[in-house]
Design an enzyme around this catalytic site. Structure first.
Site, PDB file in Angstrom:
ATOM      1  N   SER A  14     -29.537   4.042   8.062  1.00 34.42           N
ATOM      2  CA  SER A  14     -28.817   2.763   7.945  1.00 34.42           C
ATOM      3  C   SER A  14     -28.825   2.259   6.496  1.00 34.42           C
ATOM      4  CB  SER A  14     -29.378   1.715   8.903  1.00 34.42           C
ATOM      5  OG  SER A  14     -30.639   1.264   8.483  1.00 34.42           O
ATOM      6  N   LEU A  94     -43.400  12.644  -2.481  1.00 35.84           N
ATOM      7  CA  LEU A  94     -42.893  13.500  -3.550  1.00 35.84           C
ATOM      8  C   LEU A  94     -44.040  13.867  -4.489  1.00 35.84           C
ATOM      9  CD1 LEU A  94     -39.486  11.830  -4.467  1.00 35.84           C
ATOM     10  CD2 LEU A  94     -39.897  13.844  -3.040  1.00 35.84           C
ATOM     11  N   HIS A 110     -39.021  -0.129   1.041  1.00 34.09           N
ATOM     12  CA  HIS A 110     -40.141  -0.193   1.987  1.00 34.09           C
ATOM     13  C   HIS A 110     -40.076  -1.511   2.749  1.00 34.09           C
ATOM     14  CE1 HIS A 110     -44.071   0.762   3.617  1.00 34.09           C
ATOM     15  NE2 HIS A 110     -44.402  -0.499   3.406  1.00 34.09           N
ATOM     16  N   GLY A 144     -48.484   7.410  -6.140  1.00 36.81           N
ATOM     17  CA  GLY A 144     -49.207   6.657  -5.110  1.00 36.81           C
ATOM     18  C   GLY A 144     -48.291   6.343  -3.933  1.00 36.81           C
ATOM     19  N   GLU A 175     -33.106  -5.381   3.781  1.00 39.52           N
ATOM     20  CA  GLU A 175     -33.115  -4.090   3.088  1.00 39.52           C
ATOM     21  C   GLU A 175     -31.697  -3.705   2.692  1.00 39.52           C
ATOM     22  OE1 GLU A 175     -35.249  -0.846   4.995  1.00 39.52           O
ATOM     23  OE2 GLU A 175     -36.458  -2.275   6.124  1.00 39.52           O
TER      24      GLU A 175
END
Ligand code: GRF
Length: 202
Positions: A14, A94, A110, A144, A175
């Site tokens: 989305s 990653l 996030h 991190g 978002e």
């Protein structure tokens, strides 16, 4: 020349759709060059194809370790001259081959106000913790987990009658609003990273 984006996904896509829509509406001045999923059946791959965007499944299976997968991913993206990599529900960490190939050129979205509630099920974590406000964060990707300089955040109040689903749905709307805006900000340039801080020159 229009800057070239890659979006990496694992699922429904989305946020990918919000990027596609922002580009068509000319709210985001960029070209979506390729969408890559680590999962074959990701619904986002269909969204990409429906928008006429190259959509690839890069399976982790033939790769012995994360670095070898990341080398293949970085090669694929370099071959397409990608300027900015946008993670949108990409459920893999990653490693150095990607982070070095695209230093300060990988963003993630996030579903919490970082640094609160990194990791999985951020909306459930926020609800169960009892915070009054959660939200969404766009940040640069570093080694991190859900760490890295913050480009943009939006706050979403938690309601007394919220379920994980209702809170997640209101966060998701934010978002979809802030990710294309943050991508445009980063592409526009005129910013620098001072330590952890994303600072725009006025
Ligand atoms: C979003 O909540 C995003 O913040 C998180 O994973 C979810 C992906 O959703 N990283 P979608 O695939 O973009 O719909």
């Amino acid at each position: 020349m229009s800057r070239r984006l890659a979006v990496l996904i694992s699922g429904r896509g989305s946020n990918l759709q919000s990027i596609i829509d922002a580009i068509s509406a000319r709210r985001l001045d960029a070209t979506l060059r390729v969408v890559v999923s680590n999962r074959a059946g990701a619904a986002g791959l269909d969204r990409a194809r429906a928008a006429g965007v190259e959509a690839l499944h890069l399976s982790p299976k033939p790769h012995a370790d994360r670095d070898s997968y990341d080398v293949a991913l970085a090669e694929l993206l370099r071959a397409r001259d990608i300027d900015l990599v946008c993670l949108a529900g990409f459920m893999r960490l990653l490693g150095q081959p990607m982070l070095q190939a695209f230093r300060d050129r990988i963003l993630n979205i996030h579903p919490s106000l970082l640094p609160s509630f990194p990791g999985l099920e951020a909306q459930r974590q926020a609800l169960e913790y009892g915070v009054a406000v959660s939200g969404a964060t766009v940040h640069f990707v570093t080694d991190g987990l859900d760490d890295g300089p913050i480009v943009s955040q939006a706050a979403v109040p938690v309601r007394a009658d919220d379920s994980v689903e209702s809170l997640a749905s209101r966060i998701l709307s934010e978002e979809h609003r802030i990710y294309p805006e943050a991508i445009q900000l980063v592409l526009d340039g005129g910013w620098e990273l001072r330590g952890r801080r994303f600072v725009r020159q006025s």
